[in-house]
Design an enzyme around this catalytic site. Structure first.
Site, short mmCIF file in Angstrom:
data_model
loop_
_atom_site.label_atom_id
_atom_site.label_comp_id
_atom_site.label_asym_id
_atom_site.label_seq_id
_atom_site.Cartn_x
_atom_site.Cartn_y
_atom_site.Cartn_z
N ASP A 21 0.69 -1.27 -0.27
CA ASP A 21 0.13 0.00 0.12
C ASP A 21 0.75 1.25 0.02
O ASP A 21 1.89 1.23 0.45
CB ASP A 21 -0.91 -0.06 1.15
CG ASP A 21 -2.04 0.90 1.17
OD1 ASP A 21 -2.36 1.53 0.06
OD2 ASP A 21 -2.71 1.20 2.26
N HIS A 38 2.79 3.50 -8.93
CA HIS A 38 2.62 1.91 -9.35
C HIS A 38 3.92 1.21 -10.01
O HIS A 38 4.36 0.24 -9.65
CB HIS A 38 1.53 1.64 -10.09
CG HIS A 38 0.07 1.84 -9.36
ND1 HIS A 38 -0.20 1.72 -8.02
CD2 HIS A 38 -0.96 2.66 -9.90
CE1 HIS A 38 -1.42 2.14 -7.67
NE2 HIS A 38 -1.84 2.76 -8.81
N LEU A 132 12.07 -19.85 -4.46
CA LEU A 132 10.74 -19.11 -3.82
C LEU A 132 9.75 -19.32 -4.88
O LEU A 132 9.82 -19.32 -5.82
CB LEU A 132 11.40 -17.73 -3.85
CG LEU A 132 10.09 -16.78 -3.53
CD1 LEU A 132 9.93 -16.66 -1.83
CD2 LEU A 132 10.55 -15.22 -3.82
C1 FPP Z 1 -1.75 0.21 -3.38
O1 FPP Z 1 -1.62 1.59 -3.43
C2 FPP Z 1 -1.37 -0.64 -4.47
C3 FPP Z 1 -2.25 -1.22 -5.40
C4 FPP Z 1 -3.64 -1.06 -5.67
C5 FPP Z 1 -1.70 -1.98 -6.49
C6 FPP Z 1 -0.35 -2.76 -6.37
C7 FPP Z 1 0.63 -2.60 -7.42
C8 FPP Z 1 1.95 -2.71 -7.75
C9 FPP Z 1 2.77 -2.69 -6.40
C10 FPP Z 1 2.60 -2.62 -8.77
C11 FPP Z 1 2.27 -3.50 -9.89
C12 FPP Z 1 2.48 -5.11 -9.36
C13 FPP Z 1 3.22 -6.11 -9.96
C14 FPP Z 1 3.14 -7.34 -9.48
C15 FPP Z 1 3.83 -5.61 -11.09
P1 FPP Z 1 -2.49 2.63 -3.65
O2 FPP Z 1 -2.58 3.10 -5.01
O3 FPP Z 1 -4.00 2.08 -2.91
O4 FPP Z 1 -1.89 3.72 -2.77
P2 FPP Z 1 -2.68 5.01 -1.82
O5 FPP Z 1 -3.21 4.17 -0.77
O6 FPP Z 1 -1.31 5.67 -1.28
O7 FPP Z 1 -3.36 5.77 -2.78
#
Ligand code: FPP
Length: 241
Positions: A21, A38, A132
């Site tokens: 997150d 992201h 892994l």
């Molecule tokens: C939460 O941050 C994250 C996500 C909804 C997506 C997670 C995706 C990635 C880490 C990148 C792509 C993944 C792979 C496996 C290539 P948020 O957008 O909710 O952050 P915020 O709460 O600060 O708005």
């Protein structure tokens, strides 16, 4: 196998699950679009995966896209799907080199076709690796998984493969997406939020939680080490004394 760098780490969790997150906040702090957060988050995925391999973790489950994430603006969803597909395409040869086996859980049929195809190619390519196991939770929701599990159980009973009286926790676990993996020992959530967000609701029953304020794109190998160290100090009782 753990290396010299992980010698100080005792009691390494066999299975780590992570709620990644804070990508959006990381981008906002820098005046960048959320998609840049992201992108940076995808680099962290690579770092953390390598770190887990190095420390001797056997399973790493990453909450990469939830059932609820489909409700985000279309532009962000499209960017995430593209990023995922690109990540898989570029990282599969690296996973091969690092002996990483890729798996995925969730309602994978919801993903765009090209993304599904790349995912299945990557899973197939890495299927014989023995290091892994990296499990991506994609279009994943814990409640949805439980509902799918119940439907699968009913199906087994109706087909005469299972007696209703035989259903217990162990049998039910075998009808979940995670049936091939042990339950997580450690759950890490970045960016300080104190909620489960519909992640692995069944499987996290006895899991140790570690919450860090660090935003996911900033999470590094030292943070992973700290989380594993904290886990090493916990006493797990599984409801007993
Ligand atoms: C939460 O941050 C994250 C996500 C909804 C997506 C997670 C995706 C990635 C880490 C990148 C792509 C993944 C792979 C496996 C290539 P948020 O957008 O909710 O952050 P915020 O709460 O600060 O708005």
């Amino acid at each position: 196998m753990p290396t010299a760098a992980s010698d100080d780490l005792k009691n390494v969790p066999r299975h780590i699950a992570i709620i990644m997150d804070g990508n959006g906040r990381w981008a906002k702090e820098r005046g960048l679009p959320r998609t840049e957060g992201h992108r940076a988050g995808a680099d962290t995925v690579r770092r953390v995966t390598e770190g887990c391999g190095k420390f001797g973790v056997e399973y790493l489950t990453l909450y990469a896209f939830s059932s609820e994430n489909w409700k985000r603006p279309k532009r962000e969803v499209d960017a995430l799907m593209k990023l995922l597909e690109q990540f898989l395409r570029v990282k599969t040869p690296e996973m091969q080199e690092q002996n990483i086996r890729l798996q995925a859980i969730g309602r994978l049929n919801d993903l765009p076709k090209s993304c599904q195809e790349q995912l299945h190619r990557s899973i197939e390519t890495t299927s014989q690796n023995t290091g892994l196991t990296l499990i991506l939770a994609l279009s994943y929701g814990g409640r949805e998984e439980i509902i799918d599990g119940v439907k699968s159980l009913i199906d087994s009973v109706e087909r005469g493969h299972l007696d209703k009286g035989m259903i217990d926790g162990e049998v039910f676990s075998k009808h979940l997406y995670t049936r091939y993996y042990p339950d997580p020992d450690l759950l890490i959530r970045t960016s300080g939020e104190l909620r489960l967000s519909n992640f692995l609701l069944w499987q996290l029953s006895y899991t140790e939680f570690y919450i860090t304020e660090r935003l996911w794109p900033d999470f590094n190998e030292d943070d992973l080490r700290d989380a594993i160290r904290a886990y090493g100090k916990r006493q797990r009782r599984f409801g007993t004394v």
